[in-house]
Design an enzyme around this catalytic site. Structure first.
Site, PDB file in Angstrom:
ATOM      1  N   ASP A   2      -4.526   2.452   6.384  1.00  0.00           N
ATOM      2  CA  ASP A   2      -3.130   2.467   5.952  1.00  0.00           C
ATOM      3  C   ASP A   2      -2.987   3.462   4.788  1.00  0.00           C
ATOM      4  O   ASP A   2      -3.411   4.605   4.910  1.00  0.00           O
ATOM      5  CB  ASP A   2      -2.706   1.033   5.595  1.00  0.00           C
ATOM      6  CG  ASP A   2      -1.244   0.891   5.225  1.00  0.00           C
ATOM      7  OD1 ASP A   2      -0.408   0.852   6.135  1.00  0.00           O
ATOM      8  OD2 ASP A   2      -0.938   0.820   4.018  1.00  0.00           O
ATOM      9  N   HIS A  29      -1.876  -3.161  13.633  1.00  0.00           N
ATOM     10  CA  HIS A  29      -2.051  -2.323  12.455  1.00  0.00           C
ATOM     11  C   HIS A  29      -3.229  -2.720  11.574  1.00  0.00           C
ATOM     12  O   HIS A  29      -3.821  -1.868  10.914  1.00  0.00           O
ATOM     13  CB  HIS A  29      -0.769  -2.367  11.615  1.00  0.00           C
ATOM     14  CG  HIS A  29      -0.807  -1.482  10.412  1.00  0.00           C
ATOM     15  ND1 HIS A  29      -0.873  -0.101  10.505  1.00  0.00           N
ATOM     16  CD2 HIS A  29      -0.817  -1.766   9.081  1.00  0.00           C
ATOM     17  CE1 HIS A  29      -0.908   0.421   9.287  1.00  0.00           C
ATOM     18  NE2 HIS A  29      -0.881  -0.565   8.413  1.00  0.00           N
TER      19      HIS A  29
END
Length: 320
Positions: A102, A297
């Site tokens: 991320d 994610h």
């Protein structure tokens, strides 16, 4: 199984940083994303230590037990990459492989771009490297996606800070385990009069990779520090663009790897997939793009065994 230990070190970048570490050997730095902490790498620390590496997951600038300054401009990507590079001599190493997820992936890519002499290899999880554009990022995002795009919602100090801090249990349950509720064209758009958490439905149950104890760790990490400093990373998008003008056409030279979930909204849309086709131009020594099926994610937490296997193979090839 190697044990994870904790200490505080003085980064040569000038920040006292909390780190979690395990093992001995060549240094591997594991950089967390938003809104996380070193804990997101709990499965990788022990696995990489067992494979013969010194695995270190810092709590990055502005987060948890590291903390940081209040000024927004102290969270530019030059500060963030400087913290990472400053950890290497503090840990007795001249080089490292830098792995990030991320926002941590963005820091990892920039660290490799800015100091290829110090980076033996770079691995990004969930977020690929993006070449510097021809205009400030917030202007480009507003033109392409509109004012409701969540990164633009984060720009204004106050609303997002208060929203995410209001009920930490709800915040982490929704962000980590909630199903996304997307706007037109599948975009994460904050509804009018709403907030970032409205992008996620409240989950009925937790997924098998996330426990109540895991959620308790994240809430404890943010209970004292809050969200303002982590959100300041987003508030430097345009400043980062200004500061990196000298690297406008530069390429990421170290060996590189991208690991992404096939269901991750960051890379699953058509525009992102199209951009990945040109990734080799920006990172000419790209080793591979590893797609993980049925993965969203939170890559290394959702698929620890698969991520560990890919990472150790990359390290064996580039970091001995």
């Amino acid at each position: 199984m190697p044990e994870i230990s904790h200490r505080v070190v003085d980064s040569a970048g000038g920040l006292r940083m909390h780190i979690a570490e395990a093992g001995r050997g060549p240094l591997v730095l594991l950089l967390h994303g938003f809104p996380e902490s070193w804990y997101s790498w709990r499965h990788q620390l022990t696995a990489l230590a067992a494979a013969g590496y010194h695995a270190v997951a810092p709590t990055q600038r502005g987060y948890g037990r590291t903390g940081g300054p209040d000024a927004v401009d102290q969270y530019s990507v030059l500060h963030l990459a400087g913290d990472v590079l400053g950890l290497m001599p503090a840990l007795g190493a001249e080089h490292a492989v830098v792995v990030g997820h991320d926002w941590g992936a963005t820091v990892a890519w920039y660290t490799a771009l800015l100091r290829p002499d110090a980076v033996r290899g770079v691995v990004g999880l969930a977020v690929p490297p993006y070449p510097r554009g021809n205009r400030p990022p917030t202007e480009a995002l507003r033109h392409l996606l509109g004012d409701a795009f969540y990164m633009l919602y984060f720009q204004q100090p106050g609303p997002a800070d208060a929203e995410l801090s209001r009920d930490l249990g709800t915040t982490f349950r929704r962000i980590l385990a909630g199903a996304p509720t997307l706007g037109p064209a599948g975009l994460p758009l904050v509804p009018e009069g709403g907030g970032f958490l409205d992008l996620f439905r409240e989950p009925d149950t937790l997924p098998d990779w996330l426990t109540e104890d895991d959620l308790a760790h994240y809430t404890a990490e943010f209970a004292t520090g809050g969200f303002t400093r982590p959100l300041n990373w987003y508030r430097n998008l345009d400043r980062n663009w200004e500061l990196t003008g000298a690297w406008h056409t530069a390429r990421i030279q170290p060996p590189a790897l991208l690991i992404a979930g096939e269901k991750d909204l960051v890379v699953s849309n058509a525009a992102a997939r199209s951009g990945l086709c040109t990734l080799g131009t920006f990172a000419p020594h790209l080793h591979d793009v590893q797609w993980l099926p049925d993965t969203g994610h939170w890559t290394q937490q959702q698929r620890p065994a698969e991520v560990n296997k890919v990472l150790t193979a990359f390290l064996a090839a580039h970091h001995r």
